[in-house]
Motif scaffolding. Sequence first.
Motif, PDB file in Angstrom:
ATOM      1  N   GLU A   1       0.830  -1.204   0.000  1.00 49.12           N
ATOM      2  CA  GLU A   1       0.000   0.000   0.000  1.00 49.12           C
ATOM      3  C   GLU A   1       0.865   1.255   0.000  1.00 49.12           C
ATOM      4  N   MET A   2       1.994   1.205   0.721  1.00 47.00           N
ATOM      5  CA  MET A   2       2.899   2.344   0.751  1.00 47.00           C
ATOM      6  C   MET A   2       3.390   2.685  -0.651  1.00 47.00           C
ATOM      7  N   GLY A   3       3.776   1.646  -1.408  1.00 47.24           N
ATOM      8  CA  GLY A   3       4.217   1.863  -2.784  1.00 47.24           C
ATOM      9  C   GLY A   3       3.112   2.427  -3.646  1.00 47.24           C
ATOM     10  N   GLN A   4       1.908   1.881  -3.520  1.00 50.15           N
ATOM     11  CA  GLN A   4       0.761   2.377  -4.293  1.00 50.15           C
ATOM     12  C   GLN A   4       0.480   3.844  -3.997  1.00 50.15           C
ATOM     13  N   ARG A   5       0.410   4.162  -2.706  1.00 47.69           N
ATOM     14  CA  ARG A   5       0.039   5.530  -2.333  1.00 47.69           C
ATOM     15  C   ARG A   5       1.118   6.532  -2.720  1.00 47.69           C
ATOM     16  N   ALA A   6       2.382   6.110  -2.687  1.00 50.25           N
ATOM     17  CA  ALA A   6       3.463   7.005  -3.111  1.00 50.25           C
ATOM     18  C   ALA A   6       3.288   7.397  -4.570  1.00 50.25           C
ATOM     19  N   MET A   7       2.984   6.401  -5.415  1.00 50.32           N
ATOM     20  CA  MET A   7       2.758   6.690  -6.834  1.00 50.32           C
ATOM     21  C   MET A   7       1.514   7.558  -7.029  1.00 50.32           C
ATOM     22  N   SER A   8       0.461   7.273  -6.280  1.00 48.67           N
ATOM     23  CA  SER A   8      -0.780   8.038  -6.412  1.00 48.67           C
ATOM     24  C   SER A   8      -0.563   9.513  -6.067  1.00 48.67           C
ATOM     25  N   LEU A   9       0.260   9.782  -5.052  1.00 47.50           N
ATOM     26  CA  LEU A   9       0.539  11.171  -4.682  1.00 47.50           C
ATOM     27  C   LEU A   9       1.222  11.918  -5.826  1.00 47.50           C
ATOM     28  N   ILE A  10       2.187  11.259  -6.482  1.00 49.98           N
ATOM     29  CA  ILE A  10       2.874  11.885  -7.614  1.00 49.98           C
ATOM     30  C   ILE A  10       1.901  12.116  -8.760  1.00 49.98           C
ATOM     31  N   ILE A  11       1.105  11.114  -9.086  1.00 51.02           N
ATOM     32  CA  ILE A  11       0.180  11.193 -10.223  1.00 51.02           C
ATOM     33  C   ILE A  11      -0.881  12.263  -9.971  1.00 51.02           C
ATOM     34  N   GLU A  12      -1.388  12.345  -8.745  1.00 49.77           N
ATOM     35  CA  GLU A  12      -2.359  13.390  -8.410  1.00 49.77           C
ATOM     36  C   GLU A  12      -1.754  14.773  -8.585  1.00 49.77           C
ATOM     37  N   ARG A  13      -0.508  14.907  -8.150  1.00 43.78           N
ATOM     38  CA  ARG A  13       0.159  16.201  -8.265  1.00 43.78           C
ATOM     39  C   ARG A  13       0.377  16.563  -9.735  1.00 43.78           C
ATOM     40  N   ALA A  14       0.741  15.564 -10.549  1.00 39.40           N
ATOM     41  CA  ALA A  14       0.945  15.801 -11.977  1.00 39.40           C
ATOM     42  C   ALA A  14      -0.347  16.230 -12.661  1.00 39.40           C
ATOM     43  N   ALA A  15      -1.469  15.807 -12.109  1.00 37.24           N
ATOM     44  CA  ALA A  15      -2.777  16.163 -12.679  1.00 37.24           C
ATOM     45  C   ALA A  15      -3.283  17.500 -12.153  1.00 37.24           C
ATOM     46  N   GLY A  16      -2.468  18.163 -11.355  1.00 33.30           N
ATOM     47  CA  GLY A  16      -2.869  19.463 -10.842  1.00 33.30           C
ATOM     48  C   GLY A  16      -3.639  19.395  -9.543  1.00 33.30           C
ATOM     49  N   ARG A  17      -3.702  18.189  -8.979  1.00 30.48           N
ATOM     50  CA  ARG A  17      -4.372  18.018  -7.688  1.00 30.48           C
ATOM     51  C   ARG A  17      -3.318  17.665  -6.643  1.00 30.48           C
ATOM     52  N   GLY A  18      -3.726  17.552  -5.406  1.00 31.97           N
ATOM     53  CA  GLY A  18      -2.771  17.217  -4.358  1.00 31.97           C
ATOM     54  C   GLY A  18      -2.023  18.448  -3.878  1.00 31.97           C
ATOM     55  N   GLU A  19      -1.544  18.393  -2.647  1.00 36.50           N
ATOM     56  CA  GLU A  19      -0.912  19.551  -2.030  1.00 36.50           C
ATOM     57  C   GLU A  19       0.415  19.188  -1.362  1.00 36.50           C
ATOM     58  N   GLN A  20       1.288  20.168  -1.328  1.00 33.50           N
ATOM     59  CA  GLN A  20       2.538  19.998  -0.596  1.00 33.50           C
ATOM     60  C   GLN A  20       2.206  19.832   0.887  1.00 33.50           C
ATOM     61  N   GLY A  21       2.947  18.992   1.563  1.00 32.65           N
ATOM     62  CA  GLY A  21       2.703  18.750   2.977  1.00 32.65           C
ATOM     63  C   GLY A  21       1.788  17.571   3.251  1.00 32.65           C
ATOM     64  N   THR A  22       1.239  16.973   2.179  1.00 32.94           N
ATOM     65  CA  THR A  22       0.351  15.817   2.361  1.00 32.94           C
ATOM     66  C   THR A  22       1.130  14.640   2.961  1.00 32.94           C
ATOM     67  N   THR A  23       0.577  14.042   3.995  1.00 33.70           N
ATOM     68  CA  THR A  23       1.187  12.885   4.635  1.00 33.70           C
ATOM     69  C   THR A  23       0.147  11.789   4.799  1.00 33.70           C
ATOM     70  N   ILE A  24       0.477  10.587   4.388  1.00 34.34           N
ATOM     71  CA  ILE A  24      -0.436   9.447   4.497  1.00 34.34           C
ATOM     72  C   ILE A  24       0.194   8.404   5.417  1.00 34.34           C
ATOM     73  N   ASP A  25      -0.545   8.010   6.436  1.00 35.97           N
ATOM     74  CA  ASP A  25      -0.094   6.971   7.361  1.00 35.97           C
ATOM     75  C   ASP A  25      -0.689   5.642   6.909  1.00 35.97           C
ATOM     76  N   THR A  26       0.159   4.753   6.404  1.00 30.78           N
ATOM     77  CA  THR A  26      -0.326   3.461   5.922  1.00 30.78           C
ATOM     78  C   THR A  26      -0.387   2.412   7.041  1.00 30.78           C
ATOM     79  N   GLY A  27       0.116   2.746   8.217  1.00 29.10           N
ATOM     80  CA  GLY A  27      -0.043   1.894   9.382  1.00 29.10           C
ATOM     81  C   GLY A  27       0.793   0.619   9.366  1.00 29.10           C
ATOM     82  N   PHE A  28       0.545  -0.218  10.345  1.00 25.88           N
ATOM     83  CA  PHE A  28       1.252  -1.499  10.509  1.00 25.88           C
ATOM     84  C   PHE A  28       0.368  -2.389  11.365  1.00 25.88           C
ATOM     85  N   HIS A  29       0.705  -3.653  11.457  1.00 29.11           N
ATOM     86  CA  HIS A  29       0.095  -4.495  12.477  1.00 29.11           C
ATOM     87  C   HIS A  29       1.073  -5.581  12.889  1.00 29.11           C
ATOM     88  N   ILE A  30       0.852  -6.119  14.066  1.00 32.02           N
ATOM     89  CA  ILE A  30       1.720  -7.179  14.581  1.00 32.02           C
ATOM     90  C   ILE A  30       1.153  -8.528  14.155  1.00 32.02           C
TER      91      ILE A  30
END
Length: 325
Positions: free
Chosen positions: A290-319
């Motif tokens: 999910e981390m890899g997916q969301r990283a690409m999505s952030l770039i693609i959104e920004r390239a499309a003129g959407r998305g903002e600087q400072g955006t942070t996504i917590d993809t979490g973890f589990h034991i």
Amino acid sequence: MQSVAVAAGVSPMTVSNAFRYPERVQDETRLRVLKVAAELGYVPNHAAGNLASGQSRVIGAVIPSIKNSSFYNYVRGMQDQVAADGYQLILKLADSLSQEASAIRTFVGLRVAGIVLVGDEHETDARTLLRKTGVPVVESWVHENPFDMAVGYSTTDATRAMVALLIEQGYRRIGFVGYEGDVSHRFTERVPVFREMLEKAGLDSHRIFLVDQADGFGAGPKALDGLCRIDAGLDAIVCPTDIVAAGVLFECGRRGWKVPERLAVAGWGDYEIASEITPGLTTIQPHTYEMGQRAMSLIIERAAGRGEQGTTIDTGFHIVKRAST
């Protein structure tokens, strides 16, 4: 492109979409276009396409290692996401900050749509270049205070969760394995949290041993030996990766120690070996795909003129609780 279009009986735009936006083309038509393109030796000219559109559809990513299997799912997540959105991914390996800076200069020279990095430690010159060019940047394995954008999880929260689990299970003489030398603070920041958790529980927190990150499985026996010299009654051990933890399990087998009866062992990363080794390894599973997916999505959104600087996504973890604890 015109030759492929004529031979396949479609328009040039359909040929373009078959390569750049495959979801827009019916499967039968797309496969026919790809077959004709292969027969004619046609490969899209991405550089020309970028010049014509004024926008790159290539994203660059830097990873520090391919030996660490947690990066496999991370890269797979990136690759699947760019394929779904009609982008291309270029990977470069960097085992040092200077190599990362070189990769950044290469990507900037290629005019990529964005750059994805691991961690938030970068050379000053690399930061300056990224700031001046304004290329979108995502730092992965980062969950706060990004240079531009970030996607990741809290290693301190994960450390707390793992230590809390061991304490709840009744372990009292817990050891911690860290990495020595100049390593990312996503490793070094775990040590004070380990101490904090044990001291809060009224337990000794001095059982800490550092190993060389390059030692791989061999770090396990070294860590176990070092911690046993600190406390021969050690009853649990937290490792920085599943590779080190597996090395500890191998050494326990050589010593004839039963796990977890004599020693509980916890890893980090949920690598493939964690579920296949005997006993199965209790570990922290970051959501790397999910981390890899969301990283690409952030770039693609920004390239499309959407998305903002400072955006942070917590993809979490589990034991993942297995038989080693």
